[in-house]
Design a protein around this motif. Structure first.
Motif, PDB file in Angstrom:
ATOM      1  N   VAL A 165      58.756  41.036  22.951  1.00  0.00           N
ATOM      2  CA  VAL A 165      58.689  40.811  24.399  1.00  0.00           C
ATOM      3  C   VAL A 165      58.079  39.448  24.746  1.00  0.00           C
ATOM      4  CG1 VAL A 165      58.551  43.266  24.927  1.00  0.00           C
ATOM      5  CG2 VAL A 165      56.443  41.955  24.663  1.00  0.00           C
ATOM      6  N   GLN A 166      57.888  38.616  23.733  1.00  0.00           N
ATOM      7  CA  GLN A 166      57.227  37.332  23.956  1.00  0.00           C
ATOM      8  C   GLN A 166      57.943  36.482  25.010  1.00  0.00           C
ATOM      9  OE1 GLN A 166      54.286  37.464  22.250  1.00  0.00           O
ATOM     10  NE2 GLN A 166      53.931  35.992  23.843  1.00  0.00           N
ATOM     11  N   GLU A 167      59.282  36.493  24.971  1.00  0.00           N
ATOM     12  CA  GLU A 167      60.025  35.591  25.859  1.00  0.00           C
ATOM     13  C   GLU A 167      59.858  35.957  27.340  1.00  0.00           C
ATOM     14  OE1 GLU A 167      64.551  33.962  26.315  1.00  0.00           O
ATOM     15  OE2 GLU A 167      63.930  34.726  24.354  1.00  0.00           O
ATOM     16  N   PRO A 168      60.155  37.212  27.737  1.00  0.00           N
ATOM     17  CA  PRO A 168      59.933  37.539  29.148  1.00  0.00           C
ATOM     18  C   PRO A 168      58.468  37.398  29.587  1.00  0.00           C
ATOM     19  CG  PRO A 168      60.663  39.483  27.909  1.00  0.00           C
ATOM     20  CD  PRO A 168      60.830  38.305  27.032  1.00  0.00           C
ATOM     21  N   ILE A 169      57.535  37.721  28.692  1.00  0.00           N
ATOM     22  CA  ILE A 169      56.111  37.568  29.035  1.00  0.00           C
ATOM     23  C   ILE A 169      55.799  36.095  29.304  1.00  0.00           C
ATOM     24  CG2 ILE A 169      53.764  37.718  28.117  1.00  0.00           C
ATOM     25  CD1 ILE A 169      54.634  40.456  28.728  1.00  0.00           C
ATOM     26  N   ASP A 198      39.468  27.884  45.942  1.00  0.00           N
ATOM     27  CA  ASP A 198      39.120  29.283  46.220  1.00  0.00           C
ATOM     28  C   ASP A 198      39.522  30.178  45.058  1.00  0.00           C
ATOM     29  OD1 ASP A 198      38.226  28.571  48.711  1.00  0.00           O
ATOM     30  OD2 ASP A 198      40.092  29.074  49.735  1.00  0.00           O
ATOM     31  N   ILE A 199      40.695  29.881  44.499  1.00  0.00           N
ATOM     32  CA  ILE A 199      41.212  30.742  43.431  1.00  0.00           C
ATOM     33  C   ILE A 199      40.330  30.646  42.189  1.00  0.00           C
ATOM     34  CG2 ILE A 199      43.186  31.166  41.906  1.00  0.00           C
ATOM     35  CD1 ILE A 199      44.941  30.166  44.284  1.00  0.00           C
ATOM     36  N   VAL A 200      39.781  29.463  41.934  1.00  0.00           N
ATOM     37  CA  VAL A 200      38.862  29.316  40.803  1.00  0.00           C
ATOM     38  C   VAL A 200      37.682  30.270  40.962  1.00  0.00           C
ATOM     39  CG1 VAL A 200      37.278  27.752  39.632  1.00  0.00           C
ATOM     40  CG2 VAL A 200      39.516  26.939  40.331  1.00  0.00           C
ATOM     41  N   ASP A 201      37.167  30.372  42.195  1.00  0.00           N
ATOM     42  CA  ASP A 201      36.039  31.282  42.454  1.00  0.00           C
ATOM     43  C   ASP A 201      36.456  32.744  42.381  1.00  0.00           C
ATOM     44  OD1 ASP A 201      34.519  29.110  42.898  1.00  0.00           O
ATOM     45  OD2 ASP A 201      34.643  29.192  45.093  1.00  0.00           O
ATOM     46  N   ARG A 202      37.551  33.067  43.081  1.00  0.00           N
ATOM     47  CA  ARG A 202      37.897  34.467  43.283  1.00  0.00           C
ATOM     48  C   ARG A 202      38.775  35.058  42.198  1.00  0.00           C
ATOM     49  NH1 ARG A 202      37.293  35.719  48.977  1.00  0.00           N
ATOM     50  NH2 ARG A 202      38.455  37.599  48.472  1.00  0.00           N
ATOM     51  N   GLY A 203      39.501  34.186  41.480  1.00  0.00           N
ATOM     52  CA  GLY A 203      40.388  34.681  40.434  1.00  0.00           C
ATOM     53  C   GLY A 203      41.715  35.161  40.990  1.00  0.00           C
ATOM     54  N   ILE A 204      42.470  35.821  40.145  1.00  0.00           N
ATOM     55  CA  ILE A 204      43.819  36.271  40.482  1.00  0.00           C
ATOM     56  C   ILE A 204      43.843  37.786  40.354  1.00  0.00           C
ATOM     57  CG2 ILE A 204      46.249  36.100  39.833  1.00  0.00           C
ATOM     58  CD1 ILE A 204      45.645  33.461  38.486  1.00  0.00           C
ATOM     59  N   VAL A 205      44.521  38.450  41.291  1.00  0.00           N
ATOM     60  CA  VAL A 205      44.644  39.909  41.214  1.00  0.00           C
ATOM     61  C   VAL A 205      46.035  40.264  40.706  1.00  0.00           C
ATOM     62  CG1 VAL A 205      44.641  42.050  42.507  1.00  0.00           C
ATOM     63  CG2 VAL A 205      43.006  40.265  43.061  1.00  0.00           C
ATOM     64  N   MET A 206      46.081  41.184  39.739  1.00  0.00           N
ATOM     65  CA  MET A 206      47.353  41.610  39.169  1.00  0.00           C
ATOM     66  C   MET A 206      47.696  43.006  39.658  1.00  0.00           C
ATOM     67  SD  MET A 206      48.192  40.497  35.270  1.00  0.00           S
ATOM     68  CE  MET A 206      47.652  41.961  34.577  1.00  0.00           C
ATOM     69  N   THR A 207      48.920  43.172  40.187  1.00  0.00           N
ATOM     70  CA  THR A 207      49.349  44.499  40.638  1.00  0.00           C
ATOM     71  C   THR A 207      50.759  44.768  40.128  1.00  0.00           C
ATOM     72  OG1 THR A 207      50.452  43.778  42.646  1.00  0.00           O
ATOM     73  CG2 THR A 207      48.091  44.129  42.791  1.00  0.00           C
ATOM     74  N   GLY A 208      51.275  45.954  40.448  1.00  0.00           N
ATOM     75  CA  GLY A 208      52.627  46.321  40.028  1.00  0.00           C
ATOM     76  C   GLY A 208      52.600  47.026  38.682  1.00  0.00           C
ATOM     77  N   GLY A 209      53.635  47.811  38.414  1.00  0.00           N
ATOM     78  CA  GLY A 209      53.673  48.597  37.176  1.00  0.00           C
ATOM     79  C   GLY A 209      53.615  47.743  35.926  1.00  0.00           C
ATOM     80  N   GLY A 210      54.175  46.526  35.996  1.00  0.00           N
ATOM     81  CA  GLY A 210      54.175  45.643  34.831  1.00  0.00           C
ATOM     82  C   GLY A 210      52.782  45.177  34.452  1.00  0.00           C
ATOM     83  N   ALA A 211      51.840  45.284  35.398  1.00  0.00           N
ATOM     84  CA  ALA A 211      50.460  44.865  35.116  1.00  0.00           C
ATOM     85  C   ALA A 211      49.784  45.820  34.136  1.00  0.00           C
ATOM     86  CB  ALA A 211      49.675  44.796  36.417  1.00  0.00           C
ATOM     87  N   GLY A 247      46.913  43.924  27.437  1.00  0.00           N
ATOM     88  CA  GLY A 247      46.679  42.547  27.005  1.00  0.00           C
ATOM     89  C   GLY A 247      47.277  41.480  27.888  1.00  0.00           C
ATOM     90  N   LEU A 248      48.007  41.871  28.936  1.00  0.00           N
ATOM     91  CA  LEU A 248      48.607  40.839  29.788  1.00  0.00           C
ATOM     92  C   LEU A 248      47.520  40.080  30.551  1.00  0.00           C
ATOM     93  CD1 LEU A 248      51.143  39.479  30.693  1.00  0.00           C
ATOM     94  CD2 LEU A 248      51.486  41.229  32.419  1.00  0.00           C
ATOM     95  N   ASP A 249      46.498  40.820  30.994  1.00  0.00           N
ATOM     96  CA  ASP A 249      45.389  40.151  31.699  1.00  0.00           C
ATOM     97  C   ASP A 249      44.670  39.187  30.767  1.00  0.00           C
ATOM     98  OD1 ASP A 249      44.687  42.340  30.229  1.00  0.00           O
ATOM     99  OD2 ASP A 249      43.170  43.104  31.600  1.00  0.00           O
ATOM    100  N   VAL A 250      44.500  39.610  29.503  1.00  0.00           N
ATOM    101  CA  VAL A 250      43.829  38.749  28.513  1.00  0.00           C
ATOM    102  C   VAL A 250      44.640  37.470  28.297  1.00  0.00           C
ATOM    103  CG1 VAL A 250      42.987  38.626  26.142  1.00  0.00           C
ATOM    104  CG2 VAL A 250      42.925  40.806  27.367  1.00  0.00           C
ATOM    105  N   LEU A 251      45.965  37.644  28.162  1.00  0.00           N
ATOM    106  CA  LEU A 251      46.843  36.501  27.917  1.00  0.00           C
ATOM    107  C   LEU A 251      46.802  35.521  29.089  1.00  0.00           C
ATOM    108  CD1 LEU A 251      49.134  35.333  26.024  1.00  0.00           C
ATOM    109  CD2 LEU A 251      50.727  36.438  27.576  1.00  0.00           C
ATOM    110  N   LEU A 252      46.899  36.052  30.308  1.00  0.00           N
ATOM    111  CA  LEU A 252      46.881  35.178  31.477  1.00  0.00           C
ATOM    112  C   LEU A 252      45.542  34.471  31.612  1.00  0.00           C
ATOM    113  CD1 LEU A 252      48.828  37.344  34.057  1.00  0.00           C
ATOM    114  CD2 LEU A 252      49.474  35.083  33.271  1.00  0.00           C
ATOM    115  N   GLN A 253      44.483  35.181  31.238  1.00  0.00           N
ATOM    116  CA  GLN A 253      43.157  34.576  31.305  1.00  0.00           C
ATOM    117  C   GLN A 253      43.056  33.405  30.323  1.00  0.00           C
ATOM    118  OE1 GLN A 253      40.529  37.730  31.678  1.00  0.00           O
ATOM    119  NE2 GLN A 253      38.783  36.522  32.339  1.00  0.00           N
ATOM    120  N   GLN A 254      43.615  33.599  29.110  1.00  0.00           N
ATOM    121  CA  GLN A 254      43.603  32.511  28.123  1.00  0.00           C
ATOM    122  C   GLN A 254      44.437  31.331  28.617  1.00  0.00           C
ATOM    123  OE1 GLN A 254      45.208  34.380  24.662  1.00  0.00           O
ATOM    124  NE2 GLN A 254      43.329  35.494  24.168  1.00  0.00           N
TER     125      GLN A 254
END
Length: 338
Positions: free
Chosen positions: A253-257, A278-291, A295-302
């Protein structure tokens, strides 16, 4: 109480994978897969929702199990209308007084006018009195509880079955958005292709979805797992079982991710600098079934170096947000379009 007051204000999240409906004063009353089973010869409906989803890839000649929404928008107008009518009828008939409801439908932010009209027409012919629309990332942001009407920038990633919507929101509007037609379905497809190429094994989408849910991940987190996958051998044509490791599925699933990660990057690139701070302070919120993919949050954080927050019930964010719009129409008047 609920059955006495009519269901006159309804929020619908018409998704590629699932349709959710929220009635004002009652909460979420319906959460069903967006699948319809039709009898080919007569066009009659054999099953809708979960019942039809169980038929996917298992139907005899005379019956078709279809998913009328593709990539977040309506692909098969008639079937979508029948499905929506069925869902709305189910809800309206539960109540003592039957009225034509006001309906708010969530649509992808990258939707065209033609696609919008299809949504409006199908909702009206399904029995709605007035139809309003709200962009999915906006509804998701309201559902998570972000202060969308303030000048502060909030960033939302909504990963659905057919689309991934990324938006930066301030002052009740979308400032920067990226909408790509890659979602959970693409991951399933990637797994189907992978099993075919590496194991000579043919599997259906429902099986691929199970693999994704059980052992799929976007980045190495926690313990690696294995799973037995059943399917048909391409060479001999005989059904067989293979063991698949979670690290292989992660490769698959590497390609679609990666497409999702790139889209997040693109959205950040077009964000005005004031909101970016603002986003640097507050971060990003992930929603939806794909969230829910591990490890997707970990990957996006990296990849972005920004804090990523995952809502506790990401599947229902969008419809909860639309429900909040119904509950407080004055505050959110600006986010609706007709």
């Amino acid at each position: 109480m609920g059955l006495w007051s009519p269901a006159n204000e309804i929020a619908v999240d018409l998704g590629t994978a699932n349709t959710l409906i929220y009635v004002k004063g009652e909460g979420i009353v319906l959460n069903e897969p967006s699948v319809v089973a039709i009898e080919k010869s007569t066009g009659k409906i054999k099953g809708i929702g979960l019942e039809a989803k169980r038929m996917l890839g298992r139907t005899p000649d005379g019956i078709l199990a279809v998913r009328p929404l593709k990539d977040g928008v309506i692909a098969d107008f008639d079937v979508t209308e029948k499905m929506l009518r069925f869902f709305l009828k189910t809800i309206i008939e539960r109540h003592l007084f039957r009225v034509k409801p006001r309906v708010i439908v969530c649509v992808p932010s990258g939707i065209t006018e033609v696609e919008k009209r299809a949504v409006r027409d199908s909702a009206q012919s399904a029995g709605a009195k007035e139809v309003y629309m709200v962009a999915e990332p906006m509804a998701a942001a309201i559902g998570v509880g972000l202060p969308v009407e303030t000048p502060t920038g909030n960033m939302v990633i909504d990963i659905g079955g057919g689309t991934t919507e990324i938006a930066v929101i301030a002052l009740s509007g979308i400032v920067a958005d990226t909408s790509i037609r890659t979602g959970g379905d693409e991951l399933d497809q990637a797994i189907v292709q992978f099993m075919r190429k590496n194991y000579n094994l043919l599997i259906g989408e429902p099986t691929a979805e199970q693999i994704k849910i059980q052992i799929g991940s976007a980045a190495p987190v926690g313990e690696e797992r294995e799973m037995e996958v059943k399917g048909r051998d391409l060479v001999s044509g005989i059904p067989k079982i293979v063991r698949v490791h979670s690290s292989e599925i992660r490769e698959a699933v590497q390609e679609p991710i990666q497409q999702i990660v790139d889209a997040v990057r693109r959205a950040l690139e077009i964000t005005p600098p004031e909101l970016a701070s603002d986003i640097v302070d507050r971060g990003i919120v992930m929603t939806g079934g794909g969230a829910l993919i591990r490890g997707l949050d970990v990957l996006l954080q990296q990849e972005t170096g920004l804090p990523i927050h995952l809502d506790e019930d990401p599947m229902t964010c969008v419809v909860r947000g639309t429900g909040r719009i119904l509950d407080d129409p004055e505050k959110y008047r600006n986010v609706l379009t007709t």
